[in-house]
Design a protein around this motif. Structure first.
Motif, PDB file in Angstrom:
ATOM      1  N   GLU A 128      58.061 -25.663 -45.992  1.00 22.07           N
ATOM      2  CA  GLU A 128      59.174 -24.759 -46.275  1.00 22.07           C
ATOM      3  C   GLU A 128      58.697 -23.309 -46.280  1.00 22.07           C
ATOM      4  O   GLU A 128      59.388 -22.408 -45.785  1.00 22.07           O
ATOM      5  N   ARG A 129      57.515 -23.064 -46.857  1.00 19.66           N
ATOM      6  CA  ARG A 129      57.017 -21.701 -46.969  1.00 19.66           C
ATOM      7  C   ARG A 129      56.575 -21.147 -45.611  1.00 19.66           C
ATOM      8  O   ARG A 129      56.721 -19.943 -45.339  1.00 19.66           O
ATOM      9  N   CYS A 158      57.517 -22.198 -42.462  1.00 14.08           N
ATOM     10  CA  CYS A 158      58.464 -22.270 -41.345  1.00 14.08           C
ATOM     11  C   CYS A 158      59.602 -21.277 -41.556  1.00 14.08           C
ATOM     12  O   CYS A 158      60.184 -21.202 -42.645  1.00 14.08           O
ATOM     13  N   ARG A 159      59.945 -20.547 -40.523  1.00 12.07           N
ATOM     14  CA  ARG A 159      61.076 -19.628 -40.615  1.00 12.07           C
ATOM     15  C   ARG A 159      62.383 -20.387 -40.744  1.00 12.07           C
ATOM     16  O   ARG A 159      63.293 -19.983 -41.460  1.00 12.07           O
ATOM     17  N   ARG A 160      62.465 -21.499 -40.025  1.00  8.37           N
ATOM     18  CA  ARG A 160      63.680 -22.322 -40.073  1.00  8.37           C
ATOM     19  C   ARG A 160      63.401 -23.505 -40.988  1.00  8.37           C
ATOM     20  O   ARG A 160      62.330 -24.116 -40.909  1.00  8.37           O
TER      21      ARG A 160
END
Length: 451
Positions: A68-69, A71-73
């Protein structure tokens, strides 16, 4: 020229099975062994495949938080195969040391480029290289271990479970349990004392270079490091069988008496039936379960062990097709949440919901009541689970004893012969045990005449 056959790599197989385990409640990590592609691997690749699968499941929350941290998406929008390859690669980067980081990144990126999502190879390369530069997942996250949420995240356990446990037990005990739950467990093997003994097995394994030790003085249980494939010969010959240390202990809670007839309800996969049959070899034991396929496996294992006094019956534990008051000893190994076994069964962490605990507690009560009806006057009733939750343990037994006032009495802690006895006189290993899993049991005796 004919094309070469494609053989999935250990990483690809682990990622694919990870997806099946997380998507289907009935799919377990052990099901990987039934995959034809898995069976085609050599021993080293099989071990790597299971290591990637089980390790990723044990650290899934932490791995997902890192994704989550980085990845932009949001990762939930990624194709499941890509996401699961990234998960297994992050586990390898953070927790395994045999393969250099650059090689682990290249292998994972190569798997994605060989998949239908080959265009995501560059994205995967960037994410994994960024993670490798951080070195540890904690460096990517802002998790405070002093809070229940931070503690749950850093040890990859459901937050609701950690909060429940901290309400009832000292923080240091829970932290120690969480740390141990994320390490590969020891294998416990019980010697078939009709054919050999623990000392002979230990000597034979030590001579082959297998790390083995007695699990507890006076018990025929050995702790074996490494893979059970190393002891396949003894398992196939029926010289031993696998069973957790504290699951075996439940057979030792039974008072020393002559038992003509024993019933084990919800018996599959059979460890408790085998332990009782070996301890009381003259007893006729009936192993009952509602799943015919699992019961057939139990019967085959009993035959391999030479335990020919075990009969199997398919039936519902809430309405067992067995004679009323027909057994001197009845063990009910109730279906439960399994929250005491998250080291061996890490997938349960991500399948269990808070409401499941009360749902299972409601299911367990009629099963215990039905089991009580099978106990002859003066006989023993044992209620057991592998849950760490009081709603499934103490609450079920207390409710039963209130309903059956005068008919059953709990036996004193001295009768159990073990140190894991609660102030109420129940056997419970969570979170005090420093090895083995979390089991609960209550031992009760039916009065010869009602008071």
């Amino acid at each position: 020229m004919p094309s070469r056959a494609f053989h999935p790599s250990p990483r690809r197989l682990a990622a694919e099975h990870l997806g099946r385990v997380l998507a289907r409640r009935s799919c377990t990590p052990e099901g990987l062994a039934d995959e034809p592609a898995y069976r085609s691997l050599d021993d080293a690749d099989r071990r790597l495949c299971f290591e990637l699968l089980l390790g990723t499941l044990r650290h899934l929350a932490l791995v997902d938080a890192v994704l989550e941290r980085l990845c932009r998406r949001p990762p939930r929008f990624q194709p499941p195969l890509v996401r699961n390859i990234l998960r297994t690669a992050l586990y390898q980067l953070f927790y395994l040391e045999r393969v250099p980081d650059y090689a682990a990144v290249d292998e994972a990126v190569g798997e994605i480029r060989r998949s239908p999502y080959r265009g995501m190879g560059g994205f995967a390369n960037g994410v994994l290289r960024a993670a490798a530069r951080q070195g540890r997942p904690e460096a990517v996250l802002d998790a405070d271990p002093a809070t229940p949420a931070g503690l749950a995240l850093l040890h990859s356990h459901p937050q609701f479970l950690v909060e429940r446990w901290l309400e009832r037990h000292p923080r240091e005990a829970i932290e120690a349990w969480l740390r141990r739950a994320n390490r590969p467990p020891a294998h416990y093997l019980v010697a078939n004392t009709q054919r050999t003994d623990a000392a002979a097995l230990a000597a034979a394994w030590a001579a082959r270079g297998i790390a083995v030790r007695p699990a507890r003085p006076g018990w025929p249980v050995l702790a074996v490091a490494g893979s059970l494939r190393d002891v396949d010969g003894e398992l196939n010959a029926g010289l031993c069988y696998p069973q957790d240390l504290w699951s075996f202990a439940i057979s030792r809670l039974v008072p020393e008496r002559p038992y003509r007839a024993v019933a084990d309800l919800c018996a599959a996969p059979g460890g408790k039936s085998f332990a009782l049959s070996l301890r009381f070899p003259d007893t006729r034991l009936t192993a009952m379960d509602s799943h015919p396929a699992r019961l057939a496996v139990l019967a085959r294992r009993a035959a391999a062990l030479g335990l020919d006094r075990i009969a199997t019956v398919v039936g519902d534990a809430a309405a067992p097709p067995l004679p009323s008051a027909g057994y001197d000893l009845v063990l009910v190994d109730a279906p439960c949440s399994g929250t005491g076994t998250l080291q061996h069964n890490p997938d349960l962490r991500w399948k269990l919901k808070p409401e499941d605990i009360l749902r299972l507690s409601r299911l367990q009560r009629p099963i215990l009541a039905a089991a009580a009806g099978l106990v002859a006057p003066g006989g023993i009733l044992i209620y057991a689970t592998c849950s760490a939750e009081p709603e499934e343990n103490e609450a079920v037994v207390s409710d039963f004893l209130e309903r059956e006032v005068g008919a059953f009495r709990p036996l004193s802690p001295d009768a159990a012969g073990t140190q894991f006895i609660t102030p109420d006189g129940y056997f419970r290993t969570f979170p005090a045990a420093t090895e083995g899993e979390g089991f609960f049991a209550a031992v009760m005796e039916r009065q010869a005449t009602a008071e």
